[in-house]
Design a protein around this motif. Structure first.
Motif, PDB file in Angstrom:
ATOM      1  N   UNK A  47     -14.562  35.240 -17.798  1.00  0.00           N
ATOM      2  CA  UNK A  47     -14.098  35.488 -19.172  1.00  0.00           C
ATOM      3  C   UNK A  47     -15.185  35.235 -20.221  1.00  0.00           C
ATOM      4  N   UNK A  48     -16.060  34.274 -19.957  1.00  0.00           N
ATOM      5  CA  UNK A  48     -17.140  33.973 -20.893  1.00  0.00           C
ATOM      6  C   UNK A  48     -18.168  35.107 -20.889  1.00  0.00           C
ATOM      7  N   UNK A  49     -18.567  35.524 -19.680  1.00  0.00           N
ATOM      8  CA  UNK A  49     -19.567  36.578 -19.567  1.00  0.00           C
ATOM      9  C   UNK A  49     -19.065  37.926 -20.035  1.00  0.00           C
ATOM     10  N   UNK A  50     -17.821  38.240 -19.703  1.00  0.00           N
ATOM     11  CA  UNK A  50     -17.251  39.527 -20.106  1.00  0.00           C
ATOM     12  C   UNK A  50     -17.125  39.611 -21.630  1.00  0.00           C
ATOM     13  N   UNK A  51     -16.682  38.521 -22.253  1.00  0.00           N
ATOM     14  CA  UNK A  51     -16.545  38.516 -23.713  1.00  0.00           C
ATOM     15  C   UNK A  51     -17.908  38.642 -24.384  1.00  0.00           C
ATOM     16  N   UNK A  52     -18.903  37.926 -23.846  1.00  0.00           N
ATOM     17  CA  UNK A  52     -20.264  38.044 -24.377  1.00  0.00           C
ATOM     18  C   UNK A  52     -20.747  39.483 -24.288  1.00  0.00           C
ATOM     19  N   UNK A  53     -20.555  40.101 -23.112  1.00  0.00           N
ATOM     20  CA  UNK A  53     -21.000  41.482 -22.914  1.00  0.00           C
ATOM     21  C   UNK A  53     -20.304  42.423 -23.883  1.00  0.00           C
ATOM     22  N   UNK A  54     -19.012  42.208 -24.130  1.00  0.00           N
ATOM     23  CA  UNK A  54     -18.303  43.049 -25.095  1.00  0.00           C
ATOM     24  C   UNK A  54     -18.881  42.892 -26.496  1.00  0.00           C
ATOM     25  N   UNK A  55     -19.249  41.652 -26.878  1.00  0.00           N
ATOM     26  CA  UNK A  55     -19.886  41.443 -28.172  1.00  0.00           C
ATOM     27  C   UNK A  55     -21.195  42.196 -28.282  1.00  0.00           C
ATOM     28  N   UNK A 303     -10.958  48.164 -32.196  1.00  0.00           N
ATOM     29  CA  UNK A 303     -11.175  49.614 -32.145  1.00  0.00           C
ATOM     30  C   UNK A 303     -11.891  50.019 -30.859  1.00  0.00           C
ATOM     31  N   UNK A 304     -12.913  49.272 -30.474  1.00  0.00           N
ATOM     32  CA  UNK A 304     -13.725  49.672 -29.327  1.00  0.00           C
ATOM     33  C   UNK A 304     -13.076  49.326 -28.000  1.00  0.00           C
ATOM     34  N   UNK A 305     -12.414  48.157 -27.924  1.00  0.00           N
ATOM     35  CA  UNK A 305     -11.890  47.684 -26.641  1.00  0.00           C
ATOM     36  C   UNK A 305     -10.374  47.752 -26.523  1.00  0.00           C
ATOM     37  N   UNK A 306      -9.711  48.273 -27.570  1.00  0.00           N
ATOM     38  CA  UNK A 306      -8.264  48.520 -27.543  1.00  0.00           C
ATOM     39  C   UNK A 306      -7.455  47.255 -27.253  1.00  0.00           C
ATOM     40  N   UNK A 307      -7.900  46.111 -27.786  1.00  0.00           N
ATOM     41  CA  UNK A 307      -7.164  44.870 -27.584  1.00  0.00           C
ATOM     42  C   UNK A 307      -7.500  43.866 -28.683  1.00  0.00           C
ATOM     43  N   UNK A 308      -6.524  43.027 -29.002  1.00  0.00           N
ATOM     44  CA  UNK A 308      -6.754  41.908 -29.912  1.00  0.00           C
ATOM     45  C   UNK A 308      -7.091  40.638 -29.137  1.00  0.00           C
ATOM     46  N   UNK A 309      -6.905  40.678 -27.824  1.00  0.00           N
ATOM     47  CA  UNK A 309      -7.073  39.491 -27.001  1.00  0.00           C
ATOM     48  C   UNK A 309      -8.520  39.388 -26.519  1.00  0.00           C
ATOM     49  N   UNK A 310      -9.245  38.406 -27.013  1.00  0.00           N
ATOM     50  CA  UNK A 310     -10.617  38.158 -26.574  1.00  0.00           C
ATOM     51  C   UNK A 310     -10.579  36.939 -25.665  1.00  0.00           C
ATOM     52  N   UNK A 311     -11.024  37.110 -24.427  1.00  0.00           N
ATOM     53  CA  UNK A 311     -10.934  36.016 -23.448  1.00  0.00           C
ATOM     54  C   UNK A 311     -11.709  34.787 -23.896  1.00  0.00           C
ATOM     55  N   UNK A 312     -12.849  34.999 -24.551  1.00  0.00           N
ATOM     56  CA  UNK A 312     -13.648  33.889 -25.082  1.00  0.00           C
ATOM     57  C   UNK A 312     -14.244  34.341 -26.418  1.00  0.00           C
ATOM     58  N   UNK A 313     -13.511  34.160 -27.525  1.00  0.00           N
ATOM     59  CA  UNK A 313     -13.977  34.642 -28.830  1.00  0.00           C
ATOM     60  C   UNK A 313     -15.359  34.139 -29.215  1.00  0.00           C
ATOM     61  N   UNK A 314     -15.654  32.873 -28.910  1.00  0.00           N
ATOM     62  CA  UNK A 314     -16.963  32.314 -29.249  1.00  0.00           C
ATOM     63  C   UNK A 314     -18.083  33.053 -28.514  1.00  0.00           C
ATOM     64  N   UNK A 315     -17.874  33.358 -27.230  1.00  0.00           N
ATOM     65  CA  UNK A 315     -18.886  34.095 -26.462  1.00  0.00           C
ATOM     66  C   UNK A 315     -19.100  35.492 -27.034  1.00  0.00           C
ATOM     67  N   UNK A 316     -18.003  36.157 -27.419  1.00  0.00           N
ATOM     68  CA  UNK A 316     -18.098  37.502 -27.990  1.00  0.00           C
ATOM     69  C   UNK A 316     -18.879  37.490 -29.291  1.00  0.00           C
ATOM     70  N   UNK A 317     -18.588  36.524 -30.160  1.00  0.00           N
ATOM     71  CA  UNK A 317     -19.261  36.448 -31.453  1.00  0.00           C
ATOM     72  C   UNK A 317     -20.745  36.164 -31.289  1.00  0.00           C
ATOM     73  N   UNK A 318     -21.089  35.267 -30.366  1.00  0.00           N
ATOM     74  CA  UNK A 318     -22.501  34.937 -30.154  1.00  0.00           C
ATOM     75  C   UNK A 318     -23.253  36.110 -29.531  1.00  0.00           C
TER      76      UNK A 318
END
Length: 405
Positions: A47-55, A303-318
């Motif tokens: 979840x940390x890596x996937x969220x980071x990659x999405x960011x 918009x890009x990932x069709x979800x409001x649920x971010x598995x690890x918001x901090x990882x995505x933002x960074x």
């Protein structure tokens, strides 16, 4: 006409210079600017890596929409390191051989420690987006090496420990029990927290360890409870932290539960359930729609990932902020050469208003960590999501923050 031709020739030389440098890095005039992305996209740290990659992907989408750099678009070369130290080291070697322009990623400290030598030796800039292992950016810092190619946009373990000790003091908690996993991340976190407890005058009543994959921590929790700690501090990754929370709740031990930033991951919150309610952790980013900057990021993410649920918001933002800083450095360097990109990162000329903070000279030759203590909040699990632990933090988060020396 002569003046016009001279101007045209000068512009052509600039563009040719960019293309020539990129050709040396495996990037030609008709190709893309390739950025390596490594992290665990599967497994317990997934979840940390996937969220980071999405960011990172979101940032690349925005960058490519405006034409990339001089018309060259960015391309991500993604590798799943599975939180495996040998695989992480191999991926670093592969990125060097594939001559990517730069790399962003690294979630697990052990993987980072096994990877950074390859990037440093190849003069290939690495921007650490998630791992908090302090040594990653310090191993090659002057005077250990004349040039350091390892940068970071996540907080260090030292900052995490300092933020937790400050929160314990604020709550007038004078004695705690500690549980940490046996990974390099757990080792570093336990060491930093012990030091901060000593500085803050907080007694460490018990100090227990556990392994990644452990599914029963009743014995460690029982010993921690017997030590009469007024709070339990846990350091590890989401699945094991959830076990600790459930075992603590089952034992009827009601003291506060605090720990590493990974308490904010969905694989802790979902697995811990009601037992995870109230858990406290340091955060650089809290998913709050009240901020204009964050609102824009969250809407773009949806918009890009069709979800409001971010598995690890901090990882995505960074990951998102880190990729935008890397883009600015490559654009400023006007080159794919690692030495020029490193120099640009150390002296970024343009300020960037990111999701986490406002970045003005986030790095220097002697300091490759962008995050300082004033950029951290204490988050709290409430109703299955992470919120601010105090109203004061929420109000303070509305004010622009800059790096403090």
């Amino acid at each position: 006409m002569k003046r016009f031709l001279a101007t045209l020739l000068s512009a052509a030389c600039v563009i040719t210079g960019w293309w020539t440098t990129h050709a040396q890095a495996g990037i030609g005039p008709a190709s893309t600017i390739r950025i390596g992305v490594s992290g665990p996209f599967t497994g317990g740290s997934g979840p940390l890596g996937e969220s980071m990659r999405n960011g990172v992907r979101l940032a690349i989408d925005e960058i490519n929409r405006v034409g990339g750099i001089n018309g060259q678009l960015f391309e991500l070369i993604e590798r799943d390191d599975q939180a495996s130290v040998p695989l992480g080291a191999k991926i670093a070697d592969d990125f060097v051989q594939e001559k990517v322009t730069a790399v962003i990623g690294i979630v697990n400290t052990g993987v980072g420690l096994a990877s950074i030598d390859a990037y440093q030796k190849a003069s290939l800039p690495l921007l650490v987006a998630v791992s908090t292992g302090t040594m990653l950016t310090r191993k090659f810092a002057p005077p250990q090496a004349p040039e350091n190619y390892i940068f970071r946009i996540s907080p260090t373990v030292d900052l995490e420990a300092r933020a937790l000790a400050s929160e314990l003091k604020r709550r007038k908690i004078a004695a705690v029990s500690l549980l940490a996993d046996t990974t390099p991340y757990g080792d570093a976190g336990a060491l930093a927290f012990r030091e901060e407890c000593q500085l803050a005058g907080i007694a460490l009543r018990s100090d227990e360890r556990f392994k990644v994959g452990d599914t029963d921590m009743r014995k460690q929790v029982a010993r921690a409870r017997q030590s009469r700690g007024q709070a339990l501090v846990a350091w590890g990754i989401g699945p094991e932290l959830a076990v600790i929370a459930r075992n603590k709740a089952a034992a009827g031990w009601t003291v506060p539960l605090l720990g590493s930033w990974t308490f904010s991951s969905r694989n802790f919150i979902d697995s811990a359930g009601p037992a995870g309610e109230g858990a406290l952790m340091p955060q650089t980013f809290i998913q709050d729609m009240g901020s204009t900057t964050r609102n824009g990021f969250l809407l773009a993410y949806r918009r890009l990932f069709k979800t409001d649920l971010i598995a690890s918001p901090m990882s995505a933002a960074q990951g998102y902020d880190g990729m935008h800083l890397l883009y600015r450095a490559i654009r400023q360097a006007n080159s794919g050469d690692g030495r020029r990109i490193r120099a640009a990162l150390e002296n970024l000329e343009s300020r960037y208003q990111g999701v986490i903070t406002s970045y003005s000279k986030p790095f220097s030759a002697s300091d490759h960590d962008a995050i300082t203590l004033n950029m951290l909040w204490i988050g709290r699990v409430v109703d299955g999501r992470v919120d601010y632990s105090s109203k004061e933090d929420q109000l303070r988060d509305a004010v622009l923050r800059y790096k403090k020396p």
